[in-house]
Write an enzyme that holds these catalytic residues in place. Structure first.
Site, PDB file in Angstrom:
ATOM      1  N   LYS A 194       0.833  -1.200   0.000  1.00  0.00           N
ATOM      2  CA  LYS A 194       0.000   0.000   0.000  1.00  0.00           C
ATOM      3  C   LYS A 194       0.868   1.250   0.000  1.00  0.00           C
ATOM      4  CE  LYS A 194      -0.553   0.520   4.979  1.00  0.00           C
ATOM      5  NZ  LYS A 194      -1.359   0.298   6.146  1.00  0.00           N
ATOM      6  N   ASP A 224      -7.237   0.729  13.196  1.00  0.00           N
ATOM      7  CA  ASP A 224      -7.607   2.076  13.616  1.00  0.00           C
ATOM      8  C   ASP A 224      -8.941   2.450  12.965  1.00  0.00           C
ATOM      9  OD1 ASP A 224      -7.753   4.696  14.432  1.00  0.00           O
ATOM     10  OD2 ASP A 224      -5.693   5.191  13.967  1.00  0.00           O
TER      11      ASP A 224
END
Length: 314
Positions: A194, A224
């Site tokens: 990513k 998160d």
């Protein structure tokens, strides 16, 4: 000798839900502890029983807000001043661990600041699980018992009896963690690469490896907002995977995380209770770390090795 070296377990105000279970597995009640707050929010902790000469275990995760960390620091100071023999802090979720290096100019290394603070108040030992970066152990000049979530997650994955199991890391940084899981489960692993524009926002992602017809389990240490895991799951399923699940030790679940998980292609998200879940979510399964910590406390008390708690020794 009186109560010399008696083990006493106390919980900070934010981790009592977990500390009660740890104490129960260990076979003790939680010790008496009170946190008073002044009207301006100033914290004033106190132990409600004698801890003189005792081996004291203080349980508190340091997820935001920073009050959790400050309360723990003040608890350690109170224990020291009350003549505790040995003070171990049990921090199931070690906050600020994501800031473990200078990845750009003029930033703090917050994990080192936290380590310095804990050392400065007189902590003798630290116990935690699945640090965001293993090298944080080196920030301390005291024993760190770094427990691994694999001992909880691997038996659960095995119980699912997935036919074509494949482990995946949602980013390059988690490759070593995913490889551990793959090794214990004797299966292959793939990687997602990513690229971030900024924190909590992914610009692009690609899958390295073949996922067609596979039952994929994504492995991460914390979740998160859920953006990375949900995006990875979507791409993996789009490349022909049979199913996608995710494992994450620490469920921070900020912003729209619950919504993201609920609306994702994930079959389920498997987490632990190092951080309390703020709301119920049909896709989330919680496994407890209480027994793992209780066993570790017992081994420390008896001066035994804790390596038997790691899955590769079982």
């Amino acid at each position: 000798m009186g109560s010399f070296n008696t083990v006493k377990i106390f919980s900070g105000s934010q981790s009592e839900y977990l500390a009660k279970d740890i104490a129960r597995y260990y076979g003790k009640e939680l010790g008496g502890y009170t946190l008073r707050k002044f009207s301006d929010g100033e914290l004033s902790p106190s132990f409600e029983e004698s801890i003189r000469g005792c081996d004291v275990f203080l349980i508190q995760s340091t997820f935001p807000p920073a009050d959790n960390l400050l309360e723990l620091l003040l608890m350690v100071d109170a224990a020291r001043r009350a003549s505790a023999h040995y003070v171990t802090v049990v921090i199931p979720y070690f906050g600020y661990a994501r800031q473990d290096r200078k990845d750009k100019p003029r930033v703090a290394i917050a994990a080192k600041v936290v380590a310095n603070l804990l050392t400065s108040v007189g902590v003798d030992r630290l116990m935690t699980v699945d640090l965001h970066a293993g090298q944080i152990q080196g920030f301390f000049d005291l024993p760190v018992d770094h427990l691994e979530g694999t001992s909880i997650f691997v038996p659960y994955i095995k119980s699912l009896n997935l036919k074509n199991l494949l482990i995946a890391s949602p980013d390059m940084g988690g490759a070593a963690r995913a490889r551990n899981f793959a090794k214990f489960l004797n299966v292959d692993m793939i990687l997602c690469d990513k690229h971030r524009k900024r924190a909590n926002e992914i610009a692009s992602m690609q899958v390295i490896g073949d996922v067609e017809g596979m039952d994929v389990v994504l492995v991460d240490d914390l979740i998160d907002t859920g953006g990375t895991l949900c995006k990875a799951a979507e791409i993996i399923l789009g490349k022909g995977a049979n199913s996608v699940r995710a494992i994450s030790t620490h469920a921070i679940m900020s912003g729209k995380a619950h919504e993201n998980i609920a609306n994702s292609v994930l079959e389920e998200l498997i987490i632990t209770d190092t951080i309390p879940l703020k709301q119920q979510n049909a896709k989330i399964r919680v496994l407890s770390v209480a027994e793992l910590f209780a066993k570790a406390i017992g081994r420390i008390r008896d001066h035994e090795s804790i390596s038997s708690l790691f899955i590769n020794h079982q």
